[in-house]
Design a protein around this motif. Sequence first.
Motif, PDB file in Angstrom:
ATOM      1  N   VAL A 118      -5.714  -1.465  -5.206  1.00  0.00           N
ATOM      2  CA  VAL A 118      -4.626  -0.518  -5.492  1.00  0.00           C
ATOM      3  C   VAL A 118      -4.182   0.145  -4.186  1.00  0.00           C
ATOM      4  O   VAL A 118      -2.987   0.244  -3.901  1.00  0.00           O
ATOM      5  N   ALA A 119      -5.146   0.572  -3.387  1.00  0.00           N
ATOM      6  CA  ALA A 119      -4.814   1.204  -2.107  1.00  0.00           C
ATOM      7  C   ALA A 119      -4.122   0.217  -1.173  1.00  0.00           C
ATOM      8  O   ALA A 119      -3.132   0.557  -0.514  1.00  0.00           O
ATOM      9  N   LEU A 120      -4.639  -1.005  -1.103  1.00  0.00           N
ATOM     10  CA  LEU A 120      -4.056  -2.033  -0.227  1.00  0.00           C
ATOM     11  C   LEU A 120      -2.615  -2.360  -0.626  1.00  0.00           C
ATOM     12  O   LEU A 120      -1.789  -2.676   0.230  1.00  0.00           O
ATOM     13  N   ARG A 121      -2.338  -2.249  -1.904  1.00  0.00           N
ATOM     14  CA  ARG A 121      -1.021  -2.639  -2.419  1.00  0.00           C
ATOM     15  C   ARG A 121      -0.008  -1.499  -2.427  1.00  0.00           C
ATOM     16  O   ARG A 121       1.131  -1.690  -2.850  1.00  0.00           O
ATOM     17  N   LEU A 122      -0.408  -0.326  -1.953  1.00  0.00           N
ATOM     18  CA  LEU A 122       0.543   0.787  -1.847  1.00  0.00           C
ATOM     19  C   LEU A 122       1.609   0.436  -0.809  1.00  0.00           C
ATOM     20  O   LEU A 122       1.302  -0.123   0.252  1.00  0.00           O
ATOM     21  N   PRO A 123       2.867   0.775  -1.074  1.00  0.00           N
ATOM     22  CA  PRO A 123       3.934   0.443  -0.121  1.00  0.00           C
ATOM     23  C   PRO A 123       3.684   0.980   1.287  1.00  0.00           C
ATOM     24  O   PRO A 123       3.936   0.288   2.272  1.00  0.00           O
ATOM     25  N   PRO A 142       1.644  -6.365  -4.695  1.00  0.00           N
ATOM     26  CA  PRO A 142       1.565  -5.586  -5.938  1.00  0.00           C
ATOM     27  C   PRO A 142       1.712  -6.500  -7.154  1.00  0.00           C
ATOM     28  O   PRO A 142       2.492  -7.448  -7.147  1.00  0.00           O
ATOM     29  N   GLY A 143       0.935  -6.228  -8.176  1.00  0.00           N
ATOM     30  CA  GLY A 143       1.002  -7.011  -9.403  1.00  0.00           C
ATOM     31  C   GLY A 143       0.180  -8.291  -9.381  1.00  0.00           C
ATOM     32  O   GLY A 143       0.061  -8.966 -10.400  1.00  0.00           O
ATOM     33  N   GLU A 144      -0.398  -8.610  -8.233  1.00  0.00           N
ATOM     34  CA  GLU A 144      -1.222  -9.821  -8.139  1.00  0.00           C
ATOM     35  C   GLU A 144      -2.544  -9.580  -8.859  1.00  0.00           C
ATOM     36  O   GLU A 144      -2.959  -8.446  -9.069  1.00  0.00           O
TER      37      GLU A 144
END
Length: 169
Positions: A118-123, A142-144
């Motif tokens: 979740v943190a890695l996928r933050l914009p 995101p969404g992966e």
Amino acid sequence: MIHSLQTLLLMIFPVLVIAGAVRDLTSYTIPNVISLGLVAAFPVAALALGLPPLSIAVAFGLGVAALVVGMGMFAAGWIGGGDAKLFAAAALWVGLPGMLSYLVFTCLAGGALAAGLVALRLPVVRMVLPTGPAWFCRLAQPGENVPYGVAIAIGALAAYPVSSLVGRL
């Protein structure tokens, strides 16, 4: 000589579980050969280490139960099919003594993995990350999906020292 052979047989588990985690992390797939290798190697290791027949039967029962639970989680869309098979094959190796640790550590590792993704996928994080290998870029999308095989491997490796097999050495 016998001790060396037993130790070598015990190394099959961590090698294959780590291979499954790496493959899941980099490709979101866990090849069937990894889970099948774990299932096929277990009786050889169990017999070589002198595990009692009842303990072997209980381990296979746990493996089947874990496969049923894993299939349910797969049907619900929570994990992939390879994850379900790896979960069951690892349960076979950790056996009854390691099962509670396996479940707890797998859940904790899964939570940590999900939070990290979740943190890695933050914009804001994705903007400052350099590009990397294709598998890492996919991981950051995101969404992966979540490569839950990594959490399964962490849980299995954490529980393995208390397993019946390691206890026999």
